[in-house]
Design an enzyme around this catalytic site. Structure first.
Site, mmCIF file in Angstrom:
data_model
loop_
_atom_site.group_PDB
_atom_site.id
_atom_site.type_symbol
_atom_site.label_atom_id
_atom_site.label_comp_id
_atom_site.label_asym_id
_atom_site.label_seq_id
_atom_site.Cartn_x
_atom_site.Cartn_y
_atom_site.Cartn_z
ATOM 1 C CG ASP A 59 3.490 5.004 0.799
ATOM 2 O OD1 ASP A 59 3.474 4.439 1.903
ATOM 3 O OD2 ASP A 59 4.261 4.677 -0.118
ATOM 4 C CG ASP A 114 -0.149 6.447 -4.391
ATOM 5 O OD1 ASP A 114 0.933 5.854 -4.563
ATOM 6 O OD2 ASP A 114 -0.280 7.415 -3.613
#
Length: 222
Positions: free
Chosen positions: A11, A9
């Site tokens: 953020d 991922d």
């Protein structure tokens, strides 16, 4: 030898950007006359930028700017902040380099817009280490829908069962689980998120984490 991959991922995993998104959201939507509350920002933090713009417009419609323009204003501000602020997650570059040296393919799957990805990878000096990158901008639905993870695995040419996903959000973990992947929760010292859905956790990007990930990969490939 079975090809394996680790999909990150973005953020909260590669960059500590939640505060930057919150700042940009507050600046842009406040400039349109909206009262941006912390409570509503909690609701929007797992949304795509398109969904965020629609959320605020439905709550308090503004005049003279269409949704696409406002969305791009937020994105541009976040990119500025990523470039100027100290937002690197400690140890992540070295962690990725060690995974590459262990013959893992490296992917990225984010709900954030595609145009932000190069800014983040350049900030971390890891652009050349990623074999595939994906944004939910090009999916019908973002996380927790599994499409972005399924499609990232296809780009990497690695079976879903041989992909390990590093996530810090519950919606992201759900997406990876639905895609049939192993889920690693990156806690980063956060006690507030429910990590029960994860197969295991890592607290920071260090040698302990590398040993956990590579050991798990060996077990799964037997």
């Amino acid at each position: 030898m079975t090809q394996k991959a680790v999909i990150f991922d973005m953020d909260g995993v590669l960059v500590d950007s939640e505060k930057l998104w919150k700042q940009a959201e507050k600046e842009i939507f406040s400039s349109l006359g909206i009262n941006v509350t912390d409570e509503d920002s909690e609701v929007t933090k797992s949304m795509t930028t398109t969904e965020v713009s629609e959320f605020w417009f439905n709550k308090s419609p503004w005049q003279n700017k269409n949704l696409d323009v406002v969305e791009q204003m937020v994105i541009s501000r976040v990119m500025e902040l990523i470039t100027t602020e100290d937002c690197k997650i400690n140890g992540v570059k070295e962690f990725i380099e060690k995974l590459k040296s262990n013959n893992y393919k490296i992917g990225l799957a984010t709900n954030s817009p595609y145009k932000i990805i190069p800014t983040v990878l350049e900030k971390l000096e890891v652009t050349g280490l990623f074999d595939a990158v994906s944004s939910a901008e090009f999916e019908e639905k973002g996380k927790p829908d599994p499409a972005i993870y399924i499609n990232t695995a296809a780009k990497l040419n690695v079976a879903a069962k041989n992909c390990l996903v590093i996530e810090d959000s519950h919606s992201g973990m759900i997406a990876a689980k639905k895609a049939g992947m192993t889920v690693i929760a990156f806690t980063n010292g956060n006690p507030l998120i429910n990590f029960d859905i994860a197969d295991f956790t890592i607290n920071q990007f260090d040698d302990v984490a590398i040993n956990k990930v590579t050991s798990y990969g060996l077990i799964c490939s037997k």
